[in-house]
Structures are given as structure tokens and as C-alpha cells.
Scaffold this active site. Structure first.
Site, PDB file in Angstrom:
ATOM      1  N   ASP A  56       0.839  -1.222  -0.029  1.00 42.06           N
ATOM      2  CA  ASP A  56       0.089   0.012   0.095  1.00 42.06           C
ATOM      3  C   ASP A  56       1.078   1.128  -0.051  1.00 42.06           C
ATOM      4  O   ASP A  56       0.671   2.133  -0.888  1.00 42.06           O
ATOM      5  CB  ASP A  56      -0.917  -0.092   1.303  1.00 42.06           C
ATOM      6  CG  ASP A  56      -2.145   0.985   1.112  1.00 42.06           C
ATOM      7  OD1 ASP A  56      -2.916   0.969   2.055  1.00 42.06           O
ATOM      8  OD2 ASP A  56      -1.969   1.595   0.129  1.00 42.06           O
ATOM      9  N   ASP A  59       2.948   1.360  -3.570  1.00 40.51           N
ATOM     10  CA  ASP A  59       2.273   2.005  -4.756  1.00 40.51           C
ATOM     11  C   ASP A  59       2.105   3.394  -4.665  1.00 40.51           C
ATOM     12  O   ASP A  59       2.211   4.146  -5.576  1.00 40.51           O
ATOM     13  CB  ASP A  59       0.999   1.178  -5.094  1.00 40.51           C
ATOM     14  CG  ASP A  59      -0.142   1.249  -4.262  1.00 40.51           C
ATOM     15  OD1 ASP A  59      -0.969   0.448  -4.195  1.00 40.51           O
ATOM     16  OD2 ASP A  59      -0.045   2.544  -3.419  1.00 40.51           O
ATOM     17  N   GLY A  60       2.011   4.059  -3.525  1.00 43.08           N
ATOM     18  CA  GLY A  60       2.004   5.528  -3.605  1.00 43.08           C
ATOM     19  C   GLY A  60       3.379   6.033  -3.822  1.00 43.08           C
ATOM     20  O   GLY A  60       3.524   7.009  -4.444  1.00 43.08           O
ATOM     21  N   ARG A  64       4.411   8.680  -6.864  1.00 36.20           N
ATOM     22  CA  ARG A  64       4.960  10.099  -7.141  1.00 36.20           C
ATOM     23  C   ARG A  64       6.287   9.820  -7.759  1.00 36.20           C
ATOM     24  O   ARG A  64       6.693  10.825  -8.559  1.00 36.20           O
ATOM     25  CB  ARG A  64       5.166  10.567  -5.554  1.00 36.20           C
ATOM     26  CG  ARG A  64       4.044  10.902  -4.950  1.00 36.20           C
ATOM     27  CD  ARG A  64       4.221  11.336  -3.622  1.00 36.20           C
ATOM     28  NE  ARG A  64       4.355  10.176  -2.654  1.00 36.20           N
ATOM     29  CZ  ARG A  64       3.431   9.420  -2.192  1.00 36.20           C
ATOM     30  NH1 ARG A  64       2.264   9.920  -2.400  1.00 36.20           N
ATOM     31  NH2 ARG A  64       3.953   8.534  -1.352  1.00 36.20           N
ATOM     32  N   SER A  70      -2.721   8.623 -10.550  1.00 35.11           N
ATOM     33  CA  SER A  70      -4.101   8.595 -11.223  1.00 35.11           C
ATOM     34  C   SER A  70      -5.154   8.193 -10.237  1.00 35.11           C
ATOM     35  O   SER A  70      -5.017   7.826  -9.105  1.00 35.11           O
ATOM     36  CB  SER A  70      -3.933   7.290 -12.225  1.00 35.11           C
ATOM     37  OG  SER A  70      -3.846   6.157 -11.338  1.00 35.11           O
ATOM     38  N   ASP A  77      -6.682   1.389  -4.672  1.00 34.97           N
ATOM     39  CA  ASP A  77      -6.064   1.474  -3.357  1.00 34.97           C
ATOM     40  C   ASP A  77      -7.104   1.639  -2.204  1.00 34.97           C
ATOM     41  O   ASP A  77      -7.311   0.756  -1.364  1.00 34.97           O
ATOM     42  CB  ASP A  77      -5.309   2.750  -3.404  1.00 34.97           C
ATOM     43  CG  ASP A  77      -4.179   2.556  -2.241  1.00 34.97           C
ATOM     44  OD1 ASP A  77      -3.598   3.316  -1.845  1.00 34.97           O
ATOM     45  OD2 ASP A  77      -3.524   1.185  -2.562  1.00 34.97           O
ATOM     46  N   ASP A  81      -8.345  -1.617   0.410  1.00 35.73           N
ATOM     47  CA  ASP A  81      -8.133  -1.416   1.699  1.00 35.73           C
ATOM     48  C   ASP A  81      -9.382  -1.652   2.278  1.00 35.73           C
ATOM     49  O   ASP A  81      -9.313  -2.593   3.536  1.00 35.73           O
ATOM     50  CB  ASP A  81      -7.786  -0.115   2.128  1.00 35.73           C
ATOM     51  CG  ASP A  81      -6.267   0.579   1.953  1.00 35.73           C
ATOM     52  OD1 ASP A  81      -6.180   1.528   1.735  1.00 35.73           O
ATOM     53  OD2 ASP A  81      -5.590  -0.283   1.834  1.00 35.73           O
TER      54      ASP A  81
END
Lengths: 229, 228
Positions: A56, A59-60, A64, A70, A77, A81
Site C-alpha cells: 500500500d 504503490d503510493g 510519485r 491517477s 487503493d 483497503d
């Protein structure tokens, strides 16, 4: 398909293939496998679930780093969760008695996040943004301090995984298991106490959030009325 | 509290709108229902179904008394989602394999979440023709209100039936469904009818996730085209 969609199709495919979104699909797959084995192999489930939870953050970071942020990725995401936490709560409601405890936590999780998302959209549309100026010290601490927020969220997931792992029988009495683990005075007791504290902060914030979000919904209508009397 | 304290008297009145009071009653009914669901399945079914019927009542009240509110719509949505989720949890305890109802829960949450998000985004962008799908099912579902109603009601009724016909603590889902269908009784007919409507709804849920994902992607593309 609409005409606009057909023209945008090559671009659409490229968004679906963004690196952070590929990571997102892997997270979904990890969760599917995890829940497929959760009844037969709790340890494997815990590893897969926790690894997916760590992705999690990955991928953030990818989004960046590669400039591939997107809306679809953010939604993927969020949904991952919500669904993974919900499924874990379902497993726990089967393992622990009374089932109503985890049923209620599931209800709170769904309701608070749904209301929060809705109110975020409405607040984006209206000019009223100071609902969060709550006198609640907890609310300010949670939203003001990213590390505290992170600690609370991670605590919830870790607490649920711990509870799943320490259950020895098919069905356990939740209070007995928690109290006996806490009174053991071991590293596990310490971790359990730590996560229980973070978890309780998060659930309290969830409850406050429902009230705040409801207020945003109501104020949205009132402001709309005042603009067009 | 925020600086805008002037609207506060009006705020309370929205919370006290008649349809919203009905909404609170629905929440209470569901709480009581799930409190007794393990001990008294029949009472649970009655309370749950009655709460489901009130769903139509509060909509009617909102229009009749001119008390439509965003809060009321959200309260409605959240109550629906939570009550269906909790019922699926109960069913996952009663029926084996649990994964069936776990998956249905996942599909329910994911599809409704994506749909809501994409509805907000579509409201913001000019792109509205994503729903011109070649899928006949999609067009039928959204074009025909009675069909949509039949599918939604089928899901809830099917879940309640499955809860009521389970005799033991844990049942094999396939066995129970097959034996009830082959009985050739009014119950079999009702079960078959609801299974059909339920399957239509779940198929639409799946299609909806794809459509909603497309809306999210197109939203970004259009935003980029406006601000290159």
C-alpha cells in the site's frame, strides 16, 4: 462504447498499465490468495495480508516517483483497503465470540469510511471547509500528525492479524484471549497493548468522523439553498 | 466548531426531517435485528425485511413532505451497505464454503464504492456516455426500473431465505440450494426466482466495476487535456 471512449482508448490502456496500478493489481491478487488459504494456513495468510498492506505504501511511492498518479489508482487503493479489512473482520467474527463485536467493527468501518468519502466530495464542491476545526483534541492530533495517523491505522491491521494468530481453537472467547495474553507479560503482551491503544484511537476517530461527515452533508444542502433561495 | 455557526438551527431541523427520522428507525431496526440474529432467525428476518421496506418509505416521505436531503440519501446508502454486509457475514458463518459469501461481500463493497466514486467524477466532468455500453443487461437494468427493483429485492430476499432454510449450525451451500430446488414447492419457485434476479444483480455489479474504473481513468485524461 461512447465516441469519446473510443478515441481515448489507447491512453486509457496506458493508465491501467501504470506501474503503481500494476502494484495495485498485485495487492488484489495477494489478498485473494491470502483469503483463499486463511482457514487452512493462518500464518501464510498473515504474511500475504501484511505484505499486501506494505505494498500500500509502495504503490503510493511509485506513483510519485514515476509521475503516474491517477484517480483510478487512488480508488483501487481505497477499495482494496476497505475490502481486505472487511474480509479480515469477517474471519475474526467466525473465530471469536461474541460475533457481534467484529460485526459492529465491520459496520463502523464501512459506515465511517463511506460517510467520510462522500463528505470529502461534497466539501470539494462547496466553500465550507472548516468543519474539521473541531474542538476535539483527538481529531486535531489524528489529522495534524501523520505519524500518529500511521500508527493508528497500522495498529488496527496488526491487532487483527495478532488476534487471528493467537486464537488456538475454532471459536474463542474474545475477552478471555485478550486478557490472558495481556497478563502474560511478554513481548506479545506489549505489542497487543500497543496495538489496542492505536486501534481504540482509530475507532474513536471513525465515530467522530461520522458526525463530522454528516454535518458536511447537511451544511452542503443549506448552502445550496442559501445560494438559490 | 467552525466559524459558520449561523446555520446551526437549520442544521438540527435537517436532522429532524421526517424521512431522516425514518432513516434512524431503519438503523435501530437493523441493530435490534442483528442483536437477535443468532438466537431468533425468524424475528431477525422480519425486522430486516421491515427495515428494507422502510427504505422505500423514507424516499416517498422525502418527496411527499419536500424534505429531500443529501444527508438522508447518504444515511440511506450507508444503511443499505452495512445491513447487506452484516447479513452476508452471518451467511458466511452458516454456510460452507465461507469463501462464497466472503466473495459476495467483497463484490458488494467494491462495486458500490467504485460506482459512487465514478458518479461523483462523472458529475464533475462532461463525459457522460460511458453508460452507452453494448451490454444489453446494463441497458435493461438501468432502463427498466421494475427490473432493477426485482434484482435488488431478489438479493435481499434470497439471503433471508438462505438464512431461514439453514437447519444446522453449518451447512453445505450447494446441498441446501439443490435439495430445496428439487423439492418442487412454492419455496423452490421463490428460490429459483430470487436466484435469477440475484445473478442479474451480481453480473451488473461486475460490469459496473469496469465501467466505473473507465470513468476514473477518463476523468484524469480529460483533466490533462484541459490543462496540458
Amino acid at each position: 462504447m461512447g465516441k469519446k471512449e473510443e478515441r481515448a482508448r489507447p491512453q486509457m490502456l496506458s493508465v491501467y498499465l501504470y506501474i503503481p496500478n500494476i502494484v495495485g493489481y498485485m495487492r488484489v491478487l495477494l489478498n485473494c490468495v491470502a483469503f483463499a488459504v486463511c482457514f487452512s494456513n493462518k500464518t501464510l495468510f498473515s504474511l500475504l495480508y501484511f505484505f499486501s498492506f506494505c505494498c500500500d505504501a509502495v504503490d503510493g511511492w511509485c506513483a510519485r516517483r514515476f509521475n503516474q498518479v491517477s484517480t483510478f489508482g487512488a480508488v483501487l487503493d481505497m477499495v482494496t483497503d476497505r475490502v481486505s479489512t472487511a474480509c479480515l473482520l469477517v474471519i475474526l467474527s467466525q473465530v471469536y465470540r461474541p460475533s457481534l463485536v467484529f460485526l459492529s467493527l465491520l459496520a463502523l468501518d464501512i459506515a465511517s469510511h463511506w460517510l467520510q468519502m462522500y463528505s470529502t466530495f461534497l466539501a470539494g464542491k462547496s466553500s465550507h471547509k472548516d468543519v474539521k476545526d473541531s474542538t476535539s483534541w483527538l481529531f486535531r492530533l489524528y489529522y495534524g500528525n501523520r505519524i500518529f495517523m500511521c500508527y493508528c491505522c497500522v495498529s488496527c491491521e496488526v491487532l487483527y492479524i495478532i488476534l487471528l494468530l493467537i486464537a488456538k481453537n475454532q471459536t474463542e472467547n474474545l475477552l478471555n484471549v485478550v486478557v490472558s495474553t495481556l497478563t502474560q507479560i511478554s513481548p506479545l503482551s506489549f505489542l497487543l497493548a500497543l496495538t489496542l491503544f492505536g486501534w481504540s484511537m482509530k475507532q474513536t476517530v471513525n465515530i467522530i468522523q461520522m458526525k463530522t461527515a454528516a454535518d458536511v452533508c447537511v451544511l452542503y444542502d443549506i448552502e445550496k439553498q442559501q445560494k438559490k433561495p
